[in-house]
Design a protein around this motif. Structure first.
Motif, PDB file in Angstrom:
ATOM      1  N   ALA A 179       5.039   1.603   1.326  1.00 31.05           N
ATOM      2  CA  ALA A 179       3.703   0.998   1.438  1.00 31.05           C
ATOM      3  C   ALA A 179       2.746   1.557   0.380  1.00 31.05           C
ATOM      4  O   ALA A 179       1.664   1.008   0.167  1.00 31.05           O
ATOM      5  N   GLY A 180       3.133   2.646  -0.286  1.00 31.10           N
ATOM      6  CA  GLY A 180       2.294   3.212  -1.355  1.00 31.10           C
ATOM      7  C   GLY A 180       1.416   4.350  -0.865  1.00 31.10           C
ATOM      8  O   GLY A 180       1.664   4.939   0.197  1.00 31.10           O
ATOM      9  N   TYR A 181       0.368   4.628  -1.617  1.00 30.48           N
ATOM     10  CA  TYR A 181      -0.507   5.778  -1.344  1.00 30.48           C
ATOM     11  C   TYR A 181      -1.423   5.468  -0.159  1.00 30.48           C
ATOM     12  O   TYR A 181      -2.237   4.556  -0.228  1.00 30.48           O
ATOM     13  N   ILE A 182      -1.278   6.209   0.924  1.00 27.10           N
ATOM     14  CA  ILE A 182      -2.121   5.903   2.101  1.00 27.10           C
ATOM     15  C   ILE A 182      -2.997   7.093   2.533  1.00 27.10           C
ATOM     16  O   ILE A 182      -3.768   6.975   3.468  1.00 27.10           O
ATOM     17  N   ARG A 183      -2.871   8.227   1.850  1.00 19.91           N
ATOM     18  CA  ARG A 183      -3.664   9.394   2.226  1.00 19.91           C
ATOM     19  C   ARG A 183      -5.154   9.041   2.171  1.00 19.91           C
ATOM     20  O   ARG A 183      -5.626   8.448   1.191  1.00 19.91           O
ATOM     21  N   ASN A 184      -5.859   9.378   3.261  1.00 22.35           N
ATOM     22  CA  ASN A 184      -7.302   9.075   3.375  1.00 22.35           C
ATOM     23  C   ASN A 184      -7.625   7.589   3.372  1.00 22.35           C
ATOM     24  O   ASN A 184      -8.769   7.205   3.203  1.00 22.35           O
ATOM     25  N   HIS A 185      -6.587   6.754   3.486  1.00 19.48           N
ATOM     26  CA  HIS A 185      -6.810   5.306   3.562  1.00 19.48           C
ATOM     27  C   HIS A 185      -6.778   4.855   5.019  1.00 19.48           C
ATOM     28  O   HIS A 185      -6.579   5.661   5.932  1.00 19.48           O
ATOM     29  N   TYR A 186      -6.954   3.561   5.221  1.00 19.54           N
ATOM     30  CA  TYR A 186      -6.905   2.953   6.550  1.00 19.54           C
ATOM     31  C   TYR A 186      -5.581   2.210   6.695  1.00 19.54           C
ATOM     32  O   TYR A 186      -5.147   1.535   5.754  1.00 19.54           O
ATOM     33  N   VAL A 187      -4.953   2.355   7.862  1.00 16.64           N
ATOM     34  CA  VAL A 187      -3.664   1.689   8.064  1.00 16.64           C
ATOM     35  C   VAL A 187      -3.685   0.952   9.398  1.00 16.64           C
ATOM     36  O   VAL A 187      -4.205   1.466  10.396  1.00 16.64           O
ATOM     37  N   CYS A 188      -3.128  -0.252   9.401  1.00 18.71           N
ATOM     38  CA  CYS A 188      -2.900  -0.942  10.672  1.00 18.71           C
ATOM     39  C   CYS A 188      -1.392  -1.036  10.835  1.00 18.71           C
ATOM     40  O   CYS A 188      -0.702  -1.615   9.984  1.00 18.71           O
ATOM     41  N   GLU A 189      -0.877  -0.433  11.904  1.00 18.28           N
ATOM     42  CA  GLU A 189       0.550  -0.581  12.171  1.00 18.28           C
ATOM     43  C   GLU A 189       0.739  -1.604  13.287  1.00 18.28           C
ATOM     44  O   GLU A 189       0.137  -1.510  14.356  1.00 18.28           O
ATOM     45  N   VAL A 190       1.598  -2.562  13.017  1.00 15.89           N
ATOM     46  CA  VAL A 190       1.829  -3.636  13.969  1.00 15.89           C
ATOM     47  C   VAL A 190       3.097  -3.329  14.750  1.00 15.89           C
ATOM     48  O   VAL A 190       4.140  -3.067  14.160  1.00 15.89           O
ATOM     49  N   GLY A 191       3.002  -3.358  16.084  1.00 15.91           N
ATOM     50  CA  GLY A 191       4.185  -3.126  16.913  1.00 15.91           C
ATOM     51  C   GLY A 191       4.763  -1.725  16.777  1.00 15.91           C
ATOM     52  O   GLY A 191       5.910  -1.558  16.394  1.00 15.91           O
ATOM     53  N   PRO A 192       3.985  -0.682  17.097  1.00 17.71           N
ATOM     54  CA  PRO A 192       4.488   0.689  16.918  1.00 17.71           C
ATOM     55  C   PRO A 192       5.613   1.069  17.883  1.00 17.71           C
ATOM     56  O   PRO A 192       6.385   1.991  17.599  1.00 17.71           O
ATOM     57  N   SER A 241       5.621   8.754  10.973  1.00 19.24           N
ATOM     58  CA  SER A 241       5.728   8.887   9.508  1.00 19.24           C
ATOM     59  C   SER A 241       4.391   8.564   8.840  1.00 19.24           C
ATOM     60  O   SER A 241       4.029   9.174   7.839  1.00 19.24           O
ATOM     61  N   ILE A 242       3.666   7.602   9.405  1.00 17.85           N
ATOM     62  CA  ILE A 242       2.343   7.264   8.840  1.00 17.85           C
ATOM     63  C   ILE A 242       1.406   8.464   9.006  1.00 17.85           C
ATOM     64  O   ILE A 242       0.739   8.899   8.062  1.00 17.85           O
ATOM     65  N   ILE A 243       1.384   9.005  10.222  1.00 20.35           N
ATOM     66  CA  ILE A 243       0.480  10.129  10.512  1.00 20.35           C
ATOM     67  C   ILE A 243       0.770  11.317   9.587  1.00 20.35           C
ATOM     68  O   ILE A 243      -0.145  11.980   9.096  1.00 20.35           O
ATOM     69  N   ASN A 244       2.060  11.562   9.319  1.00 17.96           N
ATOM     70  CA  ASN A 244       2.431  12.678   8.432  1.00 17.96           C
ATOM     71  C   ASN A 244       1.833  12.541   7.044  1.00 17.96           C
ATOM     72  O   ASN A 244       1.701  13.522   6.318  1.00 17.96           O
ATOM     73  N   ARG A 245       1.468  11.312   6.682  1.00 19.68           N
ATOM     74  CA  ARG A 245       0.877  11.102   5.349  1.00 19.68           C
ATOM     75  C   ARG A 245      -0.640  11.135   5.385  1.00 19.68           C
ATOM     76  O   ARG A 245      -1.296  10.793   4.401  1.00 19.68           O
ATOM     77  N   ARG A 246      -1.184  11.516   6.554  1.00 21.28           N
ATOM     78  CA  ARG A 246      -2.625  11.769   6.697  1.00 21.28           C
ATOM     79  C   ARG A 246      -3.557  10.626   6.245  1.00 21.28           C
ATOM     80  O   ARG A 246      -4.429  10.810   5.369  1.00 21.28           O
ATOM     81  N   PRO A 247      -3.414   9.443   6.859  1.00 20.90           N
ATOM     82  CA  PRO A 247      -4.430   8.421   6.566  1.00 20.90           C
ATOM     83  C   PRO A 247      -5.759   8.835   7.208  1.00 20.90           C
ATOM     84  O   PRO A 247      -5.783   9.724   8.072  1.00 20.90           O
ATOM     85  N   LYS A 248      -6.824   8.197   6.808  1.00 19.64           N
ATOM     86  CA  LYS A 248      -8.132   8.499   7.401  1.00 19.64           C
ATOM     87  C   LYS A 248      -8.162   7.951   8.828  1.00 19.64           C
ATOM     88  O   LYS A 248      -8.598   8.614   9.767  1.00 19.64           O
ATOM     89  N   LYS A 249      -7.686   6.713   8.965  1.00 23.80           N
ATOM     90  CA  LYS A 249      -7.682   6.083  10.283  1.00 23.80           C
ATOM     91  C   LYS A 249      -6.441   5.202  10.417  1.00 23.80           C
ATOM     92  O   LYS A 249      -6.052   4.513   9.474  1.00 23.80           O
ATOM     93  N   LEU A 250      -5.834   5.276  11.603  1.00 20.92           N
ATOM     94  CA  LEU A 250      -4.671   4.433  11.875  1.00 20.92           C
ATOM     95  C   LEU A 250      -4.935   3.644  13.152  1.00 20.92           C
ATOM     96  O   LEU A 250      -5.240   4.228  14.195  1.00 20.92           O
ATOM     97  N   VAL A 251      -4.851   2.327  13.056  1.00 22.73           N
ATOM     98  CA  VAL A 251      -4.956   1.494  14.263  1.00 22.73           C
ATOM     99  C   VAL A 251      -3.559   0.952  14.553  1.00 22.73           C
ATOM    100  O   VAL A 251      -2.936   0.346  13.677  1.00 22.73           O
ATOM    101  N   VAL A 252      -3.056   1.223  15.749  1.00 23.00           N
ATOM    102  CA  VAL A 252      -1.756   0.661  16.119  1.00 23.00           C
ATOM    103  C   VAL A 252      -1.999  -0.481  17.112  1.00 23.00           C
ATOM    104  O   VAL A 252      -2.785  -0.347  18.053  1.00 23.00           O
ATOM    105  N   VAL A 253      -1.370  -1.623  16.855  1.00 21.80           N
ATOM    106  CA  VAL A 253      -1.550  -2.787  17.735  1.00 21.80           C
ATOM    107  C   VAL A 253      -0.211  -3.074  18.404  1.00 21.80           C
ATOM    108  O   VAL A 253       0.758  -3.454  17.743  1.00 21.80           O
ATOM    109  N   GLU A 254      -0.155  -2.841  19.699  1.00 26.60           N
ATOM    110  CA  GLU A 254       1.107  -2.975  20.440  1.00 26.60           C
ATOM    111  C   GLU A 254       0.884  -3.875  21.659  1.00 26.60           C
ATOM    112  O   GLU A 254      -0.032  -3.677  22.443  1.00 26.60           O
ATOM    113  N   LYS A 255       1.786  -4.836  21.803  1.00 25.11           N
ATOM    114  CA  LYS A 255       1.642  -5.803  22.885  1.00 25.11           C
ATOM    115  C   LYS A 255       2.115  -5.239  24.230  1.00 25.11           C
ATOM    116  O   LYS A 255       1.601  -5.609  25.286  1.00 25.11           O
TER     117      LYS A 255
END
Ligand code: SAM
Length: 332
Positions: A51-64, A72-86
């Motif tokens: 997905a590329g450089y995500i440190r300090n970026h915003y990420v939306c993970e679909v279907g965690p 793995s996303i958290i280990n790369r330290r994004p600023k904010k992660l929103v997970v959308v799970e049904k």
């Protein structure tokens, strides 16, 4: 990771009449929900790296799901992660994960359907970026059930074309999984045996790349197919700068007869009395060979066909003509 999953197992136990003895058995039951999980951290890391450089970026993970990719996303330290799970049965596991990284990563859990998720509310703090400048610091990553991911990418392509939802912020990239054959169709170049309507839809609005394939055996439970990881980078300038529905209609009509001359499919864009006149005229205006099969038409030729169709729509009352409706008229 496995201890997180253990929490999940307990919650699943409530759902079964008799005690479930092995993880395999539980997971077989979950398979009915199209839930195939990635447990191998090397693979989840590879998806996130793609997905590329995500440190300090915003990420939306679909279907965690149980959170393999999430971790793995958290280990790369994004600023904010929103997970959308049904599926709300994953809530306890996801909450544990959220707690474990408090103070480092702002994790937001959204229990709901990604099809109705509102990106503009979820990421309102991101400044809107000019479409023609660098992409915004927002990324969409997801390993969804195959049926959902194909439907979703069409919906998202339309939003990309309109620059709404996640694309109101700019050219937000996506990293998604598909059944390997679908991944091959998405990126199929002209004359490829996999070339289809989906290839042209995706390539019209995005630069697409099939980055790598994950063998089915890496998933638990194992699906019958392998899985392709595809990246989508919205184009600054789409190959066709026309309404999404016009492009979609033309593609649907042309690819309806995949093995015939393209003219055969295209004629269905026009009412009976105009089809032989306008079919050939469309190809002439676009400077495209009407004997080419649909999969032999290049992206650029297809773009010219769309513009030629639009020009004919100005001359003739054909824009609303729908071949399918004419074959199955509504009975009064
Ligand atoms: N990301 C996890 C992994 O890789 O192990 C789970 C993958 S599993 C194939 C797909 C996940 O998407 C499941 O957790 C399922 O409940 C969730 N899901 C399915 N349809 C969804 C939808 N419409 N909106 C949000 N999540 C959905």
């Amino acid at each position: 990771f496995y201890s997180m999953f253990a929490v999940k197992q307990e919650t699943f136990l409530d759902d079964f009449d008799e005690p479930v003895k092995t993880l395999e058995k539980q997971l077989r039951a979950i398979k009915q929900l199209s839930q195939n999980f990635l447990m191998d951290e090397r693979i989840t890391d590879k998806i996130v790296k793609t997905a590329g450089y995500i440190r300090n970026h915003y990420v939306c993970e679909v279907g965690p799901g149980p959170g393999g990719i999430t971790r793995s996303i958290i280990n790369r330290r994004p600023k904010k992660l929103v997970v959308v799970e049904k599926d709300n049965r994953f809530l306890p596991t996801l909450e544990l994960l959220k707690e474990s990284c408090e103070g480092h990563v702002n994790v937001e859990i959204e229990i709901g359907d990604i099809l109705t998720y509102n990106f503009e509310r979820g990421f309102s703090e991101i400044p809107k970026h000019n479409w023609y400048e660098a992409p915004p610091p927002l990324h969409i990553i997801g390993n969804l059930p195959f049926s959902v991911s194909t439907y979703l990418i069409i919906k998202w392509l339309k939003e990309i074309s309109l620059k709404t939802s996640a694309w109101a912020y700019g050219r937000t990239p996506l990293t998604l999984t598909f059944q390997k054959e679908v991944a091959e169709r998405i990126v199929a170049p002209v004359t490829d045996k996999q070339r289809c309507r989906l290839s042209l839809m995706c390539q019209t609005w995005c630069h697409v790349e099939h980055r790598f394939t994950i063998p089915g055996k890496a998933f638990v439970p194992k699906p019958d197919v392998d899985v392709g990881v595809v990246t989508f980078y919205p184009r600054k300038y789409p190959l066709v700068n026309l309404q999404f529905d016009v492009v979609e209609k033309l593609l649907r009509t042309i690819f309806n007869m995949r093995q015939k001359y393209s003219l055969r499919g295209v004629e269905n864009l026009f009412p009976e009395d105009l089809k032989s006149l306008l079919g050939k005229r469309l190809f002439m205006l676009a400077d495209v060979d009407y004997t080419a099969r649909p999969f032999e038409i290049t992206n650029e030729e297809f773009a010219r066909l769309c513009y030629a169709y639009k020009a004919l729509c100005k001359e003739y009352p054909i824009a609303d003509y729908d071949y399918r409706a004419s074959k199955h008229p509504v009975e009064l």
